[in-house]
Design a protein around this motif. Structure first.
Motif, mmCIF file in Angstrom:
data_model
loop_
_atom_site.group_PDB
_atom_site.id
_atom_site.type_symbol
_atom_site.label_atom_id
_atom_site.label_comp_id
_atom_site.label_asym_id
_atom_site.label_seq_id
_atom_site.Cartn_x
_atom_site.Cartn_y
_atom_site.Cartn_z
ATOM 1 N N GLU A 1 -13.835 77.123 35.210
ATOM 2 C CA GLU A 1 -13.226 75.985 34.421
ATOM 3 C C GLU A 1 -14.398 75.042 33.767
ATOM 4 O OE1 GLU A 1 -10.575 73.651 37.046
ATOM 5 O OE2 GLU A 1 -9.248 75.258 36.995
ATOM 6 N N LEU A 2 -14.322 74.986 32.503
ATOM 7 C CA LEU A 2 -15.302 74.295 31.852
ATOM 8 C C LEU A 2 -15.127 72.931 31.932
ATOM 9 C CD1 LEU A 2 -15.469 76.274 28.676
ATOM 10 C CD2 LEU A 2 -17.016 76.410 30.463
ATOM 11 N N SER A 3 -14.272 72.280 32.324
ATOM 12 C CA SER A 3 -13.951 70.945 32.668
ATOM 13 C C SER A 3 -14.685 70.360 33.640
ATOM 14 C CB SER A 3 -12.528 70.467 32.863
ATOM 15 O OG SER A 3 -11.987 71.268 34.048
ATOM 16 N N THR A 4 -15.348 71.210 34.561
ATOM 17 C CA THR A 4 -16.390 70.759 35.491
ATOM 18 C C THR A 4 -17.890 71.081 34.980
ATOM 19 O OG1 THR A 4 -16.258 72.740 36.703
ATOM 20 C CG2 THR A 4 -14.705 71.322 37.343
ATOM 21 N N GLY A 5 -18.043 71.538 33.900
ATOM 22 C CA GLY A 5 -19.259 71.833 33.430
ATOM 23 C C GLY A 5 -20.043 70.777 33.093
ATOM 24 N N LYS A 6 -21.411 70.482 33.028
ATOM 25 C CA LYS A 6 -22.099 69.713 32.222
ATOM 26 C C LYS A 6 -22.152 69.447 30.901
ATOM 27 C CE LYS A 6 -27.108 68.244 32.286
ATOM 28 N NZ LYS A 6 -28.473 68.791 32.431
ATOM 29 N N LEU A 7 -22.188 68.254 30.416
ATOM 30 C CA LEU A 7 -22.151 68.119 28.747
ATOM 31 C C LEU A 7 -23.643 67.784 28.387
ATOM 32 C CD1 LEU A 7 -19.174 65.437 28.508
ATOM 33 C CD2 LEU A 7 -18.990 68.005 28.054
ATOM 34 N N GLU A 8 -23.757 68.274 27.390
ATOM 35 C CA GLU A 8 -25.169 68.333 26.605
ATOM 36 C C GLU A 8 -25.033 67.959 25.180
ATOM 37 O OE1 GLU A 8 -28.447 71.289 26.282
ATOM 38 O OE2 GLU A 8 -28.689 70.362 28.496
ATOM 39 N N ARG A 9 -24.910 67.044 24.694
ATOM 40 C CA ARG A 9 -24.543 66.583 23.332
ATOM 41 C C ARG A 9 -23.288 66.919 22.941
ATOM 42 N NH1 ARG A 9 -29.229 68.800 23.429
ATOM 43 N NH2 ARG A 9 -28.824 70.915 22.559
ATOM 44 N N ASP A 10 -23.075 67.545 21.965
ATOM 45 C CA ASP A 10 -21.671 68.422 21.927
ATOM 46 C C ASP A 10 -21.539 69.988 22.290
ATOM 47 O OD1 ASP A 10 -23.299 69.692 19.995
ATOM 48 O OD2 ASP A 10 -22.149 69.045 18.149
ATOM 49 N N GLU A 11 -21.976 69.971 23.514
ATOM 50 C CA GLU A 11 -21.846 71.241 24.192
ATOM 51 C C GLU A 11 -21.402 71.134 25.368
ATOM 52 O OE1 GLU A 11 -25.374 73.321 23.882
ATOM 53 O OE2 GLU A 11 -25.854 73.199 21.675
ATOM 54 N N VAL A 12 -20.634 72.002 26.114
ATOM 55 C CA VAL A 12 -20.328 72.102 27.464
ATOM 56 C C VAL A 12 -21.074 73.283 28.177
ATOM 57 C CG1 VAL A 12 -18.299 73.405 27.125
ATOM 58 C CG2 VAL A 12 -18.590 72.048 29.289
ATOM 59 N N ILE A 13 -21.685 73.152 29.109
ATOM 60 C CA ILE A 13 -22.289 74.319 30.101
ATOM 61 C C ILE A 13 -21.351 74.873 31.085
ATOM 62 C CG2 ILE A 13 -24.483 74.801 31.196
ATOM 63 C CD1 ILE A 13 -25.832 72.530 29.805
ATOM 64 N N CYS A 14 -21.235 76.049 31.113
ATOM 65 C CA CYS A 14 -20.283 76.718 32.224
ATOM 66 C C CYS A 14 -20.925 76.201 33.529
ATOM 67 C CB CYS A 14 -19.949 78.039 31.805
ATOM 68 S SG CYS A 14 -19.083 79.065 33.269
ATOM 69 N N PRO A 15 -20.224 76.023 34.187
ATOM 70 C CA PRO A 15 -20.831 75.685 35.699
ATOM 71 C C PRO A 15 -21.016 76.754 36.545
ATOM 72 C CG PRO A 15 -18.236 75.384 35.885
ATOM 73 C CD PRO A 15 -18.821 75.412 34.450
ATOM 74 N N LEU A 16 -20.542 77.967 36.182
ATOM 75 C CA LEU A 16 -20.810 79.486 36.854
ATOM 76 C C LEU A 16 -22.137 80.055 36.619
ATOM 77 C CD1 LEU A 16 -19.731 81.098 39.204
ATOM 78 C CD2 LEU A 16 -18.400 82.319 37.226
ATOM 79 N N HIS A 17 -22.294 80.368 35.233
ATOM 80 C CA HIS A 17 -23.346 80.897 34.948
ATOM 81 C C HIS A 17 -24.222 80.432 33.937
ATOM 82 C CE1 HIS A 17 -20.840 84.528 36.512
ATOM 83 N NE2 HIS A 17 -22.078 84.544 37.345
ATOM 84 N N GLY A 18 -23.943 79.022 33.511
ATOM 85 C CA GLY A 18 -24.895 78.544 32.439
ATOM 86 C C GLY A 18 -24.397 78.643 30.941
ATOM 87 N N ALA A 19 -23.358 79.439 30.444
ATOM 88 C CA ALA A 19 -23.101 79.694 29.032
ATOM 89 C C ALA A 19 -23.088 78.333 28.231
ATOM 90 C CB ALA A 19 -22.010 80.695 28.872
ATOM 91 N N HIS A 20 -23.743 78.305 27.100
ATOM 92 C CA HIS A 20 -23.248 77.039 26.400
ATOM 93 C C HIS A 20 -22.048 77.202 25.437
ATOM 94 C CE1 HIS A 20 -26.919 74.478 27.056
ATOM 95 N NE2 HIS A 20 -27.060 75.594 28.221
ATOM 96 N N PHE A 21 -21.286 76.479 25.307
ATOM 97 C CA PHE A 21 -20.145 76.334 24.245
ATOM 98 C C PHE A 21 -20.175 75.094 23.462
ATOM 99 C CE2 PHE A 21 -18.759 79.021 27.589
ATOM 100 C CZ PHE A 21 -18.156 80.329 26.871
ATOM 101 N N SER A 22 -19.869 75.360 22.013
ATOM 102 C CA SER A 22 -19.878 74.140 21.059
ATOM 103 C C SER A 22 -18.504 73.478 21.553
ATOM 104 C CB SER A 22 -19.856 74.614 19.680
ATOM 105 O OG SER A 22 -19.495 73.541 18.885
ATOM 106 N N LEU A 23 -18.344 72.307 21.612
ATOM 107 C CA LEU A 23 -17.242 71.501 21.819
ATOM 108 C C LEU A 23 -16.671 71.367 20.265
ATOM 109 C CD1 LEU A 23 -18.140 68.809 24.042
ATOM 110 C CD2 LEU A 23 -16.987 70.845 24.695
ATOM 111 N N VAL A 24 -17.191 71.476 19.366
ATOM 112 C CA VAL A 24 -16.653 71.209 17.943
ATOM 113 C C VAL A 24 -16.161 72.592 17.376
ATOM 114 C CG1 VAL A 24 -17.679 70.605 15.390
ATOM 115 C CG2 VAL A 24 -18.668 69.593 17.362
#
Length: 109
Positions: free
Chosen positions: A50-73
């Protein structure tokens, strides 16, 4: 066809936080980043964390399981181990409420 769903009153949705909207077909994470609102699939395309529990970094969310970054935009998978992009969803403000349309979704190529 549109299916606008209330997420939260704008006054109650603090910057840097996330709300989750669930329907029969989707779990959507809606983020407030300094008054800009983004809605993406809530599940990581790599391992369905669940990305909703991931860390936010600028306009990206970081997956809490393996650290993949996704653009929120755009929903783009920006780093391994995720390679598949996520869907994004339109958001709007209507009478003081943030709404997300879970029917209309955008996929990036």
């Amino acid at each position: 066809m549109s299916n606008w769903i209330d997420v939260a009153a704008i006054d109650d949705f603090k910057s840097g936080t996330c709300r989750v909207v669930k329907t029969d077909e989707a779990s959507v994470a809606v983020f407030n980043i300094n008054g800009r609102y983004y809605a993406i699939d809530n599940l990581c395309s790599h391992e369905e964390a669940e990305l909703s529990t991931g860390k936010l970094e600028r306009d990206e969310v970081i997956c809490p399981l393996h650290g993949a970054h996704f653009s929120l935009v755009t929903g783009e998978a920006l780093t391994a181990p995720a390679y598949e992009n996520l869907r994004t969803y339109p958001v709007r403000i209507n009478n003081g409420w943030l709404e997300v349309d879970t029917e209309l979704q955008w996929d990036i190529a």
